[in-house]
Scaffold this motif. Sequence first.
Motif, PDB file in Angstrom:
ATOM      1  N   THR A 124      15.303  -5.173  -7.149  1.00  0.00           N
ATOM      2  CA  THR A 124      14.793  -5.870  -8.319  1.00  0.00           C
ATOM      3  C   THR A 124      14.523  -7.331  -7.988  1.00  0.00           C
ATOM      4  O   THR A 124      13.476  -7.883  -8.338  1.00  0.00           O
ATOM      5  CB  THR A 124      15.811  -5.789  -9.470  1.00  0.00           C
ATOM      6  N   GLY A 127      11.419  -7.805  -6.023  1.00  0.00           N
ATOM      7  CA  GLY A 127      10.253  -7.656  -6.879  1.00  0.00           C
ATOM      8  C   GLY A 127      10.003  -8.903  -7.698  1.00  0.00           C
ATOM      9  O   GLY A 127       8.877  -9.412  -7.759  1.00  0.00           O
ATOM     10  N   ARG A 128      11.113  -9.433  -8.314  1.00  0.00           N
ATOM     11  CA  ARG A 128      10.964 -10.613  -9.158  1.00  0.00           C
ATOM     12  C   ARG A 128      10.506 -11.815  -8.349  1.00  0.00           C
ATOM     13  O   ARG A 128       9.692 -12.619  -8.808  1.00  0.00           O
ATOM     14  CB  ARG A 128      12.288 -10.952  -9.860  1.00  0.00           C
ATOM     15  N   MET A 132       6.583 -10.555  -9.754  1.00  0.00           N
ATOM     16  CA  MET A 132       6.388  -9.484 -10.735  1.00  0.00           C
ATOM     17  C   MET A 132       7.226  -9.758 -11.975  1.00  0.00           C
ATOM     18  O   MET A 132       8.302 -10.359 -11.886  1.00  0.00           O
ATOM     19  CB  MET A 132       6.849  -8.145 -10.142  1.00  0.00           C
ATOM     20  N   GLN A 134       9.528  -8.587 -15.382  1.00  0.00           N
ATOM     21  CA  GLN A 134      10.693  -7.711 -15.440  1.00  0.00           C
ATOM     22  C   GLN A 134      10.276  -6.250 -15.657  1.00  0.00           C
ATOM     23  O   GLN A 134      10.741  -5.345 -14.966  1.00  0.00           O
ATOM     24  CB  GLN A 134      11.621  -8.168 -16.561  1.00  0.00           C
ATOM     25  N   GLN A 136       7.351  -4.992 -15.092  1.00  0.00           N
ATOM     26  CA  GLN A 136       6.558  -4.553 -13.951  1.00  0.00           C
ATOM     27  C   GLN A 136       7.469  -4.109 -12.798  1.00  0.00           C
ATOM     28  O   GLN A 136       7.226  -3.071 -12.170  1.00  0.00           O
ATOM     29  CB  GLN A 136       5.696  -5.730 -13.495  1.00  0.00           C
ATOM     30  N   THR A 137       8.508  -4.899 -12.531  1.00  0.00           N
ATOM     31  CA  THR A 137       9.449  -4.548 -11.475  1.00  0.00           C
ATOM     32  C   THR A 137      10.085  -3.202 -11.757  1.00  0.00           C
ATOM     33  O   THR A 137      10.197  -2.353 -10.877  1.00  0.00           O
ATOM     34  CB  THR A 137      10.566  -5.610 -11.361  1.00  0.00           C
ATOM     35  N   LEU A 140       7.323  -0.370 -11.388  1.00  0.00           N
ATOM     36  CA  LEU A 140       6.702  -0.126 -10.068  1.00  0.00           C
ATOM     37  C   LEU A 140       7.722  -0.016  -8.936  1.00  0.00           C
ATOM     38  O   LEU A 140       7.442   0.616  -7.919  1.00  0.00           O
ATOM     39  CB  LEU A 140       5.698  -1.242  -9.755  1.00  0.00           C
TER      40      LEU A 140
END
Lengths: 223, 217
Positions: A124, A127-128, A132, A134, A136-137, A140
């Motif tokens: 996570t 991703g962040r 991206m 929250q 979206q993370t 995806l």
Amino acid sequence: MFDFSYRFQWAQAMRHLPRMLEGALVTLEIAILSLVVGIAIAVLLAVARDSKYIWLRAPATAWVEVARNTPALFQIYMAHFGLGSFGIYLSPYTALLAGIAFNNAGYLAETFRGALRAIPETQTRAGRSLGMGQAQTFRLIVMPQMFRVAFLPTTNQMVWAILMTSLGVTVGMATDLTGIVQNLNARTFRTFELFAIAAVLYYLIAKTVMLGAQLIAWRLFRY
Amino acid sequence: MFDTAMTWNDLMFMLRGAGVTLWITAIAVAGGTMLGVVFGVIRSSLSPWVTWPLAFVLDILRSVPLLIQLVLVNSFQAIAGWGWSPFTTSCVVLALYTAALVTEVVRGAVLAVPETTRRAARSLGMTWAQDQTQIVFPMALRVGLPSWINVTLGVMKDSALVLWLGIIELLRASQILVTRLQEPMFILMVAGAIYFVISFPIARLGERLEKRWREND
């Protein structure tokens, strides 16, 4: 021990096989629909159960605990008879679908929650930090991994869903496999022969679904 | 919704139904566990080439809806002239169903005992029976007990299906009351609450056992 004065009439029962196969399709349809609805709700429940807001956590926990601690038949009764108290009258098909979807969601929510815990927090964060959002993370990065971890238990739930569709006959469902067989049974009294064929069909459906799931898993997760 | 025509007698009627549910569950789980342990040990100690017929039958019991199994056995015992009561039929079917589930639990638990541990036991001079009772059993119990509790609760919930054979257990009792009082929501909620009160504490106990025993592994 086996002195039958009864003569089995297999040919007579086999004549109804085409109608029973149609019923098997309806059974499969309800099972698939209930699983799709169940998965969608289960993802929300799994996220809500670990939420920091009590007004999200409490209803999700209540849903999961009721689904897991009462019989599936009770849940279907609740959808069919219980909702009548509020003036909501569901057809047997809808009631069966709602009952099984409710049950699936409860069980799958726990499965997904376990799967979510198995995914490292760093995923996570990575991703962040790539910019991206929250949601979206989650959509995806986390969710695909969650489905992979939870794939096998979800397959088992699918088989459970198929078996649960047979309960529809208790609320007057007449178009699924058990409903059709029960209908034929009421007209011909060939109970054993008809239900034996139904048992074979259920077994074949369950095995086919398991095999199909294995093929999908092999195709999706081979690396 | 909350002013109800339901009386204490009706509640007693439902509780008697719950008693039937528990009684059938107890018989089925007792019989099913004994069979399941035997089958599980057979399945985990003999080669699959020998045990495939057993595996096949148990697989059928797990892949055919319980409702169909109940109707099949019920009509078969009538055809064969055994004259079983619906109660006997339900207990037999549920016990076999439980056995199929318990076999998997036992097999998984026995296979979870490391091969090396068992070899160590045998090389210390323990017999096969000693190895089974003093090494495998205690270690497998810790792995298998939480799952066994889940199986038991599952059978308790699945036992609602015996209403199809005309046995008045908890759900059938509430259905009878619904027909008479026309208050489906309230009565079903009472029935659900009874199921919940039976199932929830035991499920929690199982979860706690699972957590506590995992710490020492």
